[in-house]
Design an enzyme around this catalytic site. Structure first.
Site, mmCIF file in Angstrom:
data_model
loop_
_atom_site.group_PDB
_atom_site.id
_atom_site.type_symbol
_atom_site.label_atom_id
_atom_site.label_comp_id
_atom_site.label_asym_id
_atom_site.label_seq_id
_atom_site.Cartn_x
_atom_site.Cartn_y
_atom_site.Cartn_z
ATOM 1 N N HIS A 95 0.404 -7.485 -33.667
ATOM 2 C CA HIS A 95 -0.297 -6.748 -32.042
ATOM 3 C C HIS A 95 0.697 -6.819 -30.853
ATOM 4 C CE1 HIS A 95 -2.607 -5.796 -28.378
ATOM 5 N NE2 HIS A 95 -3.392 -5.367 -29.588
ATOM 6 N N GLU A 167 -0.828 1.935 -31.789
ATOM 7 C CA GLU A 167 -1.193 1.692 -30.437
ATOM 8 C C GLU A 167 -0.008 1.984 -29.293
ATOM 9 O OE1 GLU A 167 -4.910 -1.132 -30.252
ATOM 10 O OE2 GLU A 167 -3.163 -2.401 -30.746
HETATM 11 P P1 PGA Z 1 -7.707 -1.491 -25.433
HETATM 12 O O1 PGA Z 1 -7.018 -2.504 -26.456
HETATM 13 O O2 PGA Z 1 -8.749 -0.694 -26.060
HETATM 14 O O3 PGA Z 1 -8.251 -2.327 -24.105
HETATM 15 O O4 PGA Z 1 -6.621 -0.635 -24.961
HETATM 16 C C1 PGA Z 1 -6.862 -1.873 -27.579
HETATM 17 C C2 PGA Z 1 -5.833 -3.009 -28.228
HETATM 18 O O5 PGA Z 1 -5.148 -3.788 -27.698
HETATM 19 O O6 PGA Z 1 -6.103 -3.298 -29.489
#
Ligand code: PGA
Length: 254
Positions: A95, A167
């Site tokens: 992550h 992401e």
């Molecule tokens: P968020 O986080 O939905 O608050 O943007 C997503 C993540 O970090 O997995």
């Protein structure tokens, strides 16, 4: 389209009582989740209790991280084998908050993914570019590098599964929507890299690519229908049972 995969990442945002309360609310709502694959990732400290609460439901248990060895002198680390004992089926790996705050490297991430395949736990490999990298036109280069670093030299046996969570780092926790066209384009790039690394049938049948970054009930439909993403990794909106359930319902409709 296959059942969308919706993963809740609770991060380090809840106290134990809040995690258990949220798990009970999700259990109550879980009849709405049929037709989707729903995973919750609590903190390690609540893994066992949340696992107990959701045991007989269609909600699966995930973890936010693990170590890259099964056992040994690794003070403070958590073995994926122990997590497996608690019923964990999915583990987030790499992550961006860990890459940034704990200097997690491509090599560490690679070793974690490799070990998870041997334990039949599905790695959820998180990749994404920073705002600066995007501004410098480096998005595709960064994503390609992160995928190769994590996956080169690995193979999926029959039955192994892999999830890639794209992401954009600058969107996480920001409340921003991203143009689904852009996400769709990025997912094509990710798929091309996956086809370079694995056989076609593996990419088609054993790998899912999902999207994360400020996903909410209003934007999830567009991401899934217009950008052909196969699910979502949800942070902030996963802390509220009503919002999270609405995301699952919207994702199923899209
Ligand atoms: P968020 O986080 O939905 O608050 O943007 C997503 C993540 O970090 O997995």
């Amino acid at each position: 389209m296959q059942n969308p995969l919706i993963i809740a990442n609770w991060k380090m945002k809840l106290l134990p009582s809040q995690s258990l309360d949220l798990a009970r609310k999700l259990k109550k709502a879980s009849s709405k989740y049929a037709g989707a694959e729903v995973v919750v990732c609590p903190s390690f400290t609540e893994i066992a209790q949340v696992g107990e609460i959701i045991k007989d439901t269609n909600i699966k248990l995930g973890a936010q991280d693990c170590f890259w060895e099964e056992q040994g002198a690794f003070t403070g680390e958590v073995s994926p084998k122990s997590l497996l004992d608690y019923g964990v089926e999915y583990i987030l790996v790499g992550h961006s908050e860990r890459r940034q705050n704990l200097s997690e490297t491509g090599d560490m991430i690679h070793k974690k993914v490799r070990l998870l395949f041997t334990l039949d736990i599905t790695p959820v490999l998180c990749i994404g570019e920073t705002f600066e990298e995007r501004q410098d036109g480096l998005k595709d280069v960064v994503l390609t590098r992160q995928l190769h670093n994590a996956l080169n030299g690995l193979w999926l046996n029959k039955g192994d599964k892999l999830v890639i969570a794209y992401e954009p780092v600058w969107v996480i926790g920001s409340g921003q929507d991203v143009d689904p066209e852009e996400i769709g384009h990025t997912h094509q790039i990710i798929n091309q890299v996956l086809y370079d690394i694995f056989e076609n049938s593996v990419v088609k049948d054993q790998i899912k690519v999902i999207y994360g970054g400020s996903v909410d009930p209003e934007n999830v439909g567009a991401y899934i229908s217009k950008a052909s993403v196969q699910g979502a990794l949800v942070g902030t909106a996963s802390l509220d049972a009503t919002q999270f359930s609405a995301i699952v319902v919207q994702a199923k409709k899209s």
